[in-house]
Design a protein around this motif. Structure first.
Motif, mmCIF file in Angstrom:
data_model
loop_
_atom_site.group_PDB
_atom_site.id
_atom_site.type_symbol
_atom_site.label_atom_id
_atom_site.label_comp_id
_atom_site.label_asym_id
_atom_site.label_seq_id
_atom_site.Cartn_x
_atom_site.Cartn_y
_atom_site.Cartn_z
ATOM 1 N N VAL A 132 30.675 27.825 39.217
ATOM 2 C CA VAL A 132 31.571 28.104 40.345
ATOM 3 C C VAL A 132 33.017 27.861 39.924
ATOM 4 O O VAL A 132 33.913 28.671 40.196
ATOM 5 C CB VAL A 132 31.218 27.223 41.563
ATOM 6 N N ALA A 133 33.249 26.722 39.236
ATOM 7 C CA ALA A 133 34.599 26.390 38.788
ATOM 8 C C ALA A 133 35.123 27.431 37.799
ATOM 9 O O ALA A 133 36.299 27.836 37.871
ATOM 10 C CB ALA A 133 34.606 25.003 38.147
ATOM 11 N N PHE A 134 34.262 27.874 36.884
ATOM 12 C CA PHE A 134 34.671 28.885 35.903
ATOM 13 C C PHE A 134 35.018 30.202 36.592
ATOM 14 O O PHE A 134 35.980 30.871 36.224
ATOM 15 C CB PHE A 134 33.555 29.125 34.881
ATOM 16 N N MET A 135 34.220 30.583 37.590
ATOM 17 C CA MET A 135 34.473 31.833 38.315
ATOM 18 C C MET A 135 35.816 31.792 39.045
ATOM 19 O O MET A 135 36.453 32.829 39.243
ATOM 20 C CB MET A 135 33.347 32.103 39.322
ATOM 21 N N LEU A 136 36.239 30.594 39.457
ATOM 22 C CA LEU A 136 37.500 30.437 40.183
ATOM 23 C C LEU A 136 38.684 30.226 39.245
ATOM 24 O O LEU A 136 39.832 30.181 39.698
ATOM 25 C CB LEU A 136 37.391 29.252 41.158
ATOM 26 N N ASP A 137 38.403 30.088 37.957
ATOM 27 C CA ASP A 137 39.461 29.915 36.971
ATOM 28 C C ASP A 137 40.276 31.203 36.856
ATOM 29 O O ASP A 137 39.725 32.307 36.836
ATOM 30 C CB ASP A 137 38.844 29.563 35.609
ATOM 31 N N ASN A 138 41.584 31.064 36.785
ATOM 32 C CA ASN A 138 42.472 32.234 36.777
ATOM 33 C C ASN A 138 42.208 33.170 35.608
ATOM 34 O O ASN A 138 42.259 34.397 35.747
ATOM 35 C CB ASN A 138 43.931 31.787 36.751
ATOM 36 N N SER A 139 41.900 32.607 34.424
ATOM 37 C CA SER A 139 41.657 33.443 33.249
ATOM 38 C C SER A 139 40.382 34.262 33.414
ATOM 39 O O SER A 139 40.311 35.421 32.980
ATOM 40 C CB SER A 139 41.558 32.576 31.988
ATOM 41 N N VAL A 140 39.365 33.672 34.060
ATOM 42 C CA VAL A 140 38.105 34.376 34.298
ATOM 43 C C VAL A 140 38.307 35.437 35.374
ATOM 44 O O VAL A 140 37.842 36.571 35.243
ATOM 45 C CB VAL A 140 36.990 33.393 34.710
ATOM 46 N N LYS A 141 39.001 35.061 36.449
ATOM 47 C CA LYS A 141 39.267 36.012 37.532
ATOM 48 C C LYS A 141 40.015 37.226 37.016
ATOM 49 O O LYS A 141 39.746 38.360 37.438
ATOM 50 C CB LYS A 141 40.062 35.318 38.648
ATOM 51 N N ALA A 142 40.932 37.010 36.098
ATOM 52 C CA ALA A 142 41.726 38.107 35.558
ATOM 53 C C ALA A 142 40.830 39.099 34.813
ATOM 54 O O ALA A 142 41.037 40.315 34.891
ATOM 55 C CB ALA A 142 42.790 37.563 34.608
ATOM 56 N N LYS A 143 39.815 38.596 34.111
ATOM 57 C CA LYS A 143 38.913 39.484 33.358
ATOM 58 C C LYS A 143 37.974 40.250 34.283
ATOM 59 O O LYS A 143 37.366 41.231 33.873
ATOM 60 C CB LYS A 143 38.125 38.664 32.337
ATOM 61 N N PHE A 144 37.855 39.772 35.527
ATOM 62 C CA PHE A 144 37.087 40.504 36.537
ATOM 63 C C PHE A 144 37.997 41.393 37.368
ATOM 64 O O PHE A 144 37.548 42.077 38.279
ATOM 65 C CB PHE A 144 36.358 39.525 37.458
ATOM 66 N N GLY A 145 39.308 41.349 37.055
ATOM 67 C CA GLY A 145 40.261 42.172 37.789
ATOM 68 C C GLY A 145 40.664 41.581 39.124
ATOM 69 O O GLY A 145 41.207 42.287 39.989
ATOM 70 N N MET A 146 40.428 40.289 39.314
ATOM 71 C CA MET A 146 40.767 39.645 40.587
ATOM 72 C C MET A 146 42.147 38.977 40.510
ATOM 73 O O MET A 146 42.582 38.566 39.467
ATOM 74 C CB MET A 146 39.713 38.584 40.920
#
Length: 202
Positions: A188-202
């Motif tokens: 959950v924390a990783f999914m909310l991380d800005n770098s991860v969100k950016a790779k999902f286009g969020m």
């Protein structure tokens, strides 16, 4: 470094779950041969045990790679975890379908096994789409879906802390629940991380 930034902790939890899964699979195989009740469907239980052992080794190997730092990028951990789930779901489905030949409910095992294989293939398709290097609407939708799934699994893991069974079984179930809490808390924390969100286009 905060607790949720230490990816090796998540790897340790996955590694421990892998070890416990290995022990559980071995116990299933041994009991299939020695337990009077399970012995009636010995070959079926052994096949299920072998499938579970293969899945356990996959989890163990993934956990070891994260724990050692070999896999340390948060996006890579999330997507490889999704891959591991899909891959092991297929393996479980195949072995479950095969084992049904040696149980009374052949149809039930076959159907659930086929469903498992199909579900696993869908998960692998999703994993391939979100790691293909392009970012689009699909990736954004999958970010939302994965986040919701991880939150649900996190809540379910907390419920698992209530334990199941008694004696050694109770201890093992609680340890697994604790590890799952750690794993899904990190996911959950990783999914909310800005770098991860950016790779999902969020």
């Amino acid at each position: 470094m905060s607790f949720l930034d230490n990816t090796k902790t998540a790897g340790t939890a996955l590694w421990i779950v892998g070890i416990l899964m290995i022990l559980s699979a071995l116990v299933t195989i041994v009991f299939a041969v020695t337990d009077d009740v399970m012995n009636d469907n010995m070959v079926g239980w052994i096949i299920l045990g072998i499938g579970a052992l293969i899945c356990a080794l996959v989890y163990f190997g993934f956990g070891k790679s994260v724990r050692s730092g070999e896999v340390s990028d948060k996006f890579d951990i999330v997507t490889k975890f999704v891959y591991v789930v899909g891959y092991t779901t297929i393996i479980t489905g195949i072995f479950r379908a095969i084992s049904g030949v040696f149980f009374d409910d052949i149809g039930g095992y076959l159907v659930s096994g086929i469903i498992g294989v199909i579900l696993g293939l869908i998960i692998l398709f999703v994993q391939k789409k979100i790691t293909d290097g392009s970012v689009g609407t699909f990736d954004k939708i999958m970010w939302i879906i994965l986040l919701v799934i991880f939150v649900i699994l996190l809540i379910n893991s907390f419920l698992g802390l209530l334990g199941n069974g008694e004696g050694l079984q109770l201890i093992i179930s609680i340890v697994i629940a604790i590890c799952n809490v750690v794993i899904y808390l990190f996911m959950v924390a990783f999914m909310l991380d800005n770098s991860v969100k950016a790779k999902f286009g969020m």
